[in-house]
Design a protein around this motif. Structure first.
Motif, mmCIF file in Angstrom:
data_model
loop_
_atom_site.group_PDB
_atom_site.id
_atom_site.type_symbol
_atom_site.label_atom_id
_atom_site.label_comp_id
_atom_site.label_asym_id
_atom_site.label_seq_id
_atom_site.Cartn_x
_atom_site.Cartn_y
_atom_site.Cartn_z
ATOM 1 N N HIS A 84 -14.777 11.816 4.632
ATOM 2 C CA HIS A 84 -14.682 11.166 5.939
ATOM 3 C C HIS A 84 -14.724 12.219 7.036
ATOM 4 C CE1 HIS A 84 -12.758 8.461 3.042
ATOM 5 N NE2 HIS A 84 -13.038 7.463 3.857
ATOM 6 N N ASN A 90 0.861 -1.184 0.000
ATOM 7 C CA ASN A 90 0.000 0.000 0.000
ATOM 8 C C ASN A 90 0.899 1.237 0.000
ATOM 9 O OD1 ASN A 90 -2.649 0.715 -0.240
ATOM 10 N ND2 ASN A 90 -3.147 0.533 1.927
ATOM 11 N N HIS A 99 -16.214 6.927 7.283
ATOM 12 C CA HIS A 99 -16.770 7.268 5.977
ATOM 13 C C HIS A 99 -18.131 7.924 6.131
ATOM 14 C CE1 HIS A 99 -19.168 6.258 2.319
ATOM 15 N NE2 HIS A 99 -18.073 6.716 1.735
ATOM 16 N N LEU A 145 -5.391 3.128 10.435
ATOM 17 C CA LEU A 145 -5.991 2.981 9.110
ATOM 18 C C LEU A 145 -7.505 3.088 9.213
ATOM 19 C CD1 LEU A 145 -3.730 0.133 7.722
ATOM 20 C CD2 LEU A 145 -3.501 2.610 7.442
ATOM 21 N N CYS A 146 -8.113 3.605 8.145
ATOM 22 C CA CYS A 146 -9.529 3.972 8.162
ATOM 23 C C CYS A 146 -10.262 3.289 7.007
ATOM 24 C CB CYS A 146 -9.685 5.480 8.053
ATOM 25 S SG CYS A 146 -8.711 6.428 9.253
ATOM 26 N N PRO A 147 -10.620 2.007 7.147
ATOM 27 C CA PRO A 147 -11.304 1.317 6.052
ATOM 28 C C PRO A 147 -12.786 1.675 6.003
ATOM 29 C CG PRO A 147 -10.979 -0.169 7.904
ATOM 30 C CD PRO A 147 -10.312 1.111 8.275
ATOM 31 N N ALA A 198 -15.258 0.893 -0.569
ATOM 32 C CA ALA A 198 -13.831 0.800 -0.867
ATOM 33 C C ALA A 198 -13.591 0.329 -2.294
ATOM 34 C CB ALA A 198 -13.158 -0.146 0.124
ATOM 35 N N GLY A 227 -5.374 6.830 5.898
ATOM 36 C CA GLY A 227 -4.840 6.620 7.239
ATOM 37 C C GLY A 227 -4.658 7.938 7.951
ATOM 38 N N PRO A 262 -7.698 -0.508 3.063
ATOM 39 C CA PRO A 262 -7.904 0.921 3.348
ATOM 40 C C PRO A 262 -6.952 1.778 2.538
ATOM 41 C CG PRO A 262 -6.743 -0.141 5.152
ATOM 42 C CD PRO A 262 -7.150 -1.240 4.217
#
Length: 352
Positions: free
Chosen positions: A292, A212, A298, A253-255, A261, A243, A240
């Motif tokens: 976000h 990533n 999200h 991390l912000c999935p 996604a 971040g 994700p």
């Protein structure tokens, strides 16, 4: 008498006010684009009006805006073949920057708060080891370089204390054709460099996310770093792409939800953080912008083909796409500001 006249002329020059961004209309941001066969750098108002346009010798990527004077450094799309210091009052090229032998510019740069120093993202051409070029803006002389803390640095931002945050993407590329050479051994990281170039912290992603690539950055007023990534692994995997990082801590991390996604197609092109902490990441591949909240949760996804450029605008964002349209946006939607512009490139660079 001639000597006296020269002396008086010098005194008069010292009393003249230094030109500022207000003298070119107080642009909100800078953006590169292509109009027909011309490559240009525009200064844009928050209403989407082009305040000036300066020709570039090739495709531009990002720019660095001097904090006081109407000077912009336009960087080529990597691997960099030009970095031009542009006078935005008259459109002239003040200086043409060249990295040291064996170095290449890598698309981004930033000025110190007083404008006396320019920092540039660079790589050693063979191997892509990261460097931060250091330039004295009195004549734009190169005066040194620092190690970036990783491979393939791209974006970099200056914090209020003068330290730098560097996004080391982790990808080694061929110096001529940009082919990727080390996908199986990537180690992207975030590096916090002190104001004198020492590594204060280096933060890596978990091993399962080593593909990533950390590419772009946005800074919040509280010192937080939001970072956007581009996935070099299996396209079917959902990972994700956003971040958050507070230097001194571990990245978070912000999935989003998997269905959301997938709309990003593994690629975040730009990132911006609004005054209220809202975060926007864009995907020209997916044709979406995601919004976000300040904690990375999200809120909304808005569709627009080839949308990529993003900059903060109060509690919302300015956004551009490849069809020449500029938008304002937030979690409630996108609103048209202007159209019939150039094919906007990847980034909007905020001046404030």
């Amino acid at each position: 008498m001639a000597t006296r006249r020269s002396f008086l002329a010098g005194l008069a020059a010292l009393t003249l006010p230094m030109p500022s961004w207000a003298d070119v209309g107080a642009p909100a941001c800078l953006a590169a684009g292509k109009q027909g066969e011309r490559f240009v750098l525009h200064g844009l108002s928050a209403a989407g009006q082009s305040l000036f346009a300066i020709d570039l010798p090739g495709r531009g990527h990002a720019a660095a805006a001097h904090p006081q004077r109407p000077l912009a450094v336009a960087f080529a799309r990597r691997p960099g073949t030009f970095a031009l210091v542009l006078d935005c009052l008259d459109g002239s090229v003040r200086h043409r920057l060249s990295p040291s032998e064996g170095r290449q510019f890598n698309g981004h740069g930033v000025f110190s708060a007083d404008g006396r120093t320019l920092f540039t993202s660079e790589v050693v051409a063979e191997g892509s080891a990261g460097r931060i070029g250091i330039w004295d803006t009195d004549g734009f002389r190169r005066i040194g370089e620092w190690a970036s803390g990783g491979i393939g640095p791209h974006d970099l931002k200056r914090r209020d204390d003068g330290s730098l945050i560097v996004a080391n993407g982790g990808i080694a590329t061929d110096p001529t054709d940009r082919s990727k050479l080390n996908i199986d051994s990537m180690r992207p990281n975030l590096t916090h460099l002190t104001a004198d170039g020492h590594i204060a912290q280096l933060a890596e992603l978990p091993p399962e996310l080593s593909r990533n690539s950390i590419r772009h950055l946005a800074l919040g007023r509280d010192g937080r770093v939001a970072f956007a990534m581009q996935w070099e692994g299996d396209p079917a995997e959902v990972v994700p792409l956003l971040g958050l990082w507070q230097p001194g801590q571990a990245p978070v991390l912000c999935p989003p939800r998997p269905a959301e996604a997938m709309r990003m197609r593994g690629y975040a092109g730009s990132i911006a953080m609004a005054a209220n902490g809202l975060i926007a990441i864009t995907s020209p591949r997916g044709g979406v912008v995601m919004i976000h909240d300040a904690d990375g949760a999200h809120l909304a996804t808005h569709a627009r083909a080839d949308i990529c450029g993003a900059a903060p605008d109060g509690d919302g964002f300015l956004l551009t796409d490849g069809s020449g349209v500029m938008w304002s946006g937030d979690q409630t939607g996108l609103r048209l500001l202007s159209k019939d512009g150039p094919a906007w490139d990847n980034h909007l660079v905020a001046l404030a």
